[in-house]
Enzyme design. Structure first.
Site, mmCIF file in Angstrom:
data_model
loop_
_atom_site.group_PDB
_atom_site.id
_atom_site.type_symbol
_atom_site.label_atom_id
_atom_site.label_comp_id
_atom_site.label_asym_id
_atom_site.label_seq_id
_atom_site.Cartn_x
_atom_site.Cartn_y
_atom_site.Cartn_z
ATOM 1 N N ARG A 78 33.327 28.179 57.351
ATOM 2 C CA ARG A 78 32.760 27.904 58.743
ATOM 3 C C ARG A 78 32.062 29.475 59.109
ATOM 4 O O ARG A 78 32.955 30.229 59.040
ATOM 5 C CB ARG A 78 33.948 27.491 59.796
ATOM 6 N N ASN A 155 31.300 27.552 69.640
ATOM 7 C CA ASN A 155 32.733 27.947 69.478
ATOM 8 C C ASN A 155 33.220 27.950 70.897
ATOM 9 O O ASN A 155 32.647 28.642 71.922
ATOM 10 C CB ASN A 155 32.597 29.518 68.757
ATOM 11 N N GLU A 156 34.466 27.467 70.887
ATOM 12 C CA GLU A 156 35.236 27.562 72.145
ATOM 13 C C GLU A 156 34.299 27.648 73.680
ATOM 14 O O GLU A 156 34.485 28.427 74.082
ATOM 15 C CB GLU A 156 36.275 28.958 72.149
ATOM 16 N N HIS A 222 41.522 24.764 68.162
ATOM 17 C CA HIS A 222 42.082 25.863 67.311
ATOM 18 C C HIS A 222 43.398 26.246 67.822
ATOM 19 O O HIS A 222 43.897 26.262 68.992
ATOM 20 C CB HIS A 222 40.961 26.975 68.146
ATOM 21 N N TYR A 224 46.280 28.673 67.913
ATOM 22 C CA TYR A 224 47.049 29.999 68.227
ATOM 23 C C TYR A 224 48.416 29.757 68.801
ATOM 24 O O TYR A 224 49.196 28.859 68.592
ATOM 25 C CB TYR A 224 46.134 30.729 68.785
ATOM 26 N N GLU A 251 40.096 26.411 63.672
ATOM 27 C CA GLU A 251 40.754 27.894 63.500
ATOM 28 C C GLU A 251 42.202 27.901 63.654
ATOM 29 O O GLU A 251 42.803 27.032 64.337
ATOM 30 C CB GLU A 251 40.103 28.884 64.829
ATOM 31 N N TRP A 280 41.316 31.139 60.321
ATOM 32 C CA TRP A 280 40.606 32.396 60.934
ATOM 33 C C TRP A 280 41.297 33.702 60.385
ATOM 34 O O TRP A 280 42.462 33.877 60.540
ATOM 35 C CB TRP A 280 40.489 32.355 62.407
#
Length: 439
Positions: A78, A155-156, A222, A224, A251, A280
């Site tokens: 990516r 992105n985001e 994503h 996290y 991610e 990531w």
């Protein structure tokens, strides 16, 4: 930057509508397609992303990243791009070169615009509509690359404020891209710095998918600090699977400033359920998250703890990645449909080298759900298994018996789970016939 906030409860109704539409294969121009929640390459072969993110827009000189991550086993990269609104614009010529680097190294390219990051909360972030302007300006280098390129719109695209328009904005963005002639598979990121703690993407994904005239959209979350327990990870990804909607983990890390993600569950559940992921990131992190570098100073011979985990750990890239068949690899074998109440198993040699190989077995339930499975095969050429994952495996002479793990035995009708192993061979490495028994 990614913050856990209290999430409001939301219904699954939006995820379960338009099921007939989800089941229809997309018809992109000789490119990737989506059907029944699964991504297929241009040969009609299922493709599961196993790769990394690369911060190309900030390190454009680091073109060795592409052969380096390929040598470590990745099948996808990516690539961070900029529209020119927050960082230096990646020109058409530069993007064309990125695509050529991906193709030369037999990697699928997921191209993303980073300038949308945290819109509504972070100063300077741009709208999805502005990102679409950039993609349309790249039409001349994107057209004809549908077999190798997936377009990640932005992105985001929202922080923790102003994300209520996520569904409408993504639907409009997809329609504009299609009207502008882009037939690629499109990837859309979740709001809330990609982590969707508000479940905005989860509960509106169905309407966004239906808004795509090509029905060729993939959703990306994503993971996290919001995803720090196995229950959160399996529930979130599982709801997309139940709804027949394609989901990838675009991610994730092994640690983060907002908490400690459960990377082991992310990897194990994704492998068991055919879900793609992109860690990531390769190298060059700053701003307090330098620990997310997989390679020290872009050096593949100096992998960090995180890099070792992603590439060489259980359910990591070396164990699970399979190259896209569009690069000329051997397509997986076909199988006959499993009987009702039973299961079938497909044995594939995913990779082979002198004296060793990596095998994969995919188990598919029949017309009714099963609660467990056992596969067996007998090696005809004296091969042996040295390591396995996602399975309980025993050997007696040349006969191998593999039973489901605790988390991948229950399969809905027609659903699949896979496990892998490393083995040794001398002389010949013929593929054995595999039986499957459901329980």
């Amino acid at each position: 930057m990614k913050t856990r906030l209290s999430a409001a409860g939301a219904a699954l109704l939006a995820l379960l509508v338009a099921l007939l539409a989800f089941g229809q294969p997309a018809h992109a121009a000789a490119g990737f397609t989506v059907a029944n929640g699964t991504l297929y390459d241009a040969n009609g072969t299922e493709f599961v992303m196993r790769g990394v993110n690369h911060a190309h827009t900030w390190y454009p000189q680091q073109t060795s990243t592409f052969p380096d991550v390929k040598a470590l086993g990745a099948n996808t990269v990516r690539v961070v791009l900029s529209s020119g609104d927050r960082w230096t614009r990646n020109t058409n010529a530069d993007v064309a070169n990125v695509i050529s680097l991906c193709k030369a190294n037999r990697l699928i390219c997921v191209l993303e615009v980073h300038d949308t990051t945290g819109y509504g909360e972070q100063s300077g972030a741009i709208t999805l509509a502005r990102a679409v302007d950039y993609w349309l300006s790249l039409a001349d280098v994107l057209t004809g690359q549908e077999r190798y390129v997936i377009v990640n719109i932005g992105n985001e695209p929202y922080g923790n404020q102003g994300y209520a328009s996520w569904a409408t904005d993504n639907a409009n963005a997809i329609k504009r891209l299609r009207a502008g002639g882009l037939t690629h598979t499109i990837m859309v990121d979740a709001p809330n710095w990609g982590q969707d703690w508000s479940f905005t993407m989860r509960d509106n994904a169905a309407s966004v998918f239906a808004a795509d005239p090509a029905r060729n959209t993939v959703f990306s979350v994503h993971m996290y600090g919001v995803f720090d327990t196995a229950a959160e990870i399996t529930d979130y990804l599982g709801r997309f699977r139940t709804a027949g909607l394609p989901i990838v983990v675009g991610e994730f890390g092994f640690n983060h400033s907002d908490g400690d993600p459960d990377e082991d569950t992310i990897l194990a559940y994704s492998q068991a359920n055919g879900i793609g992921w992109l860690g990531w990131s390769w190298s060059g992190n700053s701003g307090g998250v330098e620990y997310l570098d997989m390679a020290t100073a872009f050096n593949p011979a100096s992998l960090t703890t995180w890099g070792q985990r992603i590439f060489n750990g259980a359910n990591g890239i070396r164990q699970t990645a399979r190259e896209a068949s569009v690069f000329g690899g051997t397509p997986p074998p076909t199988t006959t449909p499993p009987p009702a109440g039973g299961c079938t198993a497909t044995y594939t040699i995913a990779n082979q080298w002198q004296g060793g190989f990596q095998g994969e077995v995919r188990v598919t339930a029949g017309a009714t759900a099963i609660t467990g499975w056992t596969t067996r095969w007998t090696f005809a050429n004296g091969q042996s298994v040295t390591q396995s994952w996602n399975v309980t495996l025993t050997s007696s002479g040349n006969t191998v018996t593999a039973r489901n793990a605790d988390y991948n035995g229950r399969l809905a009708a027609g659903a699949s789970a896979s496990f892998g192993f490393l083995g040794g061979w001398t002389g010949t490495n013929a593929k054995p016939e595999v039986s499957c028994t459901a329980t």
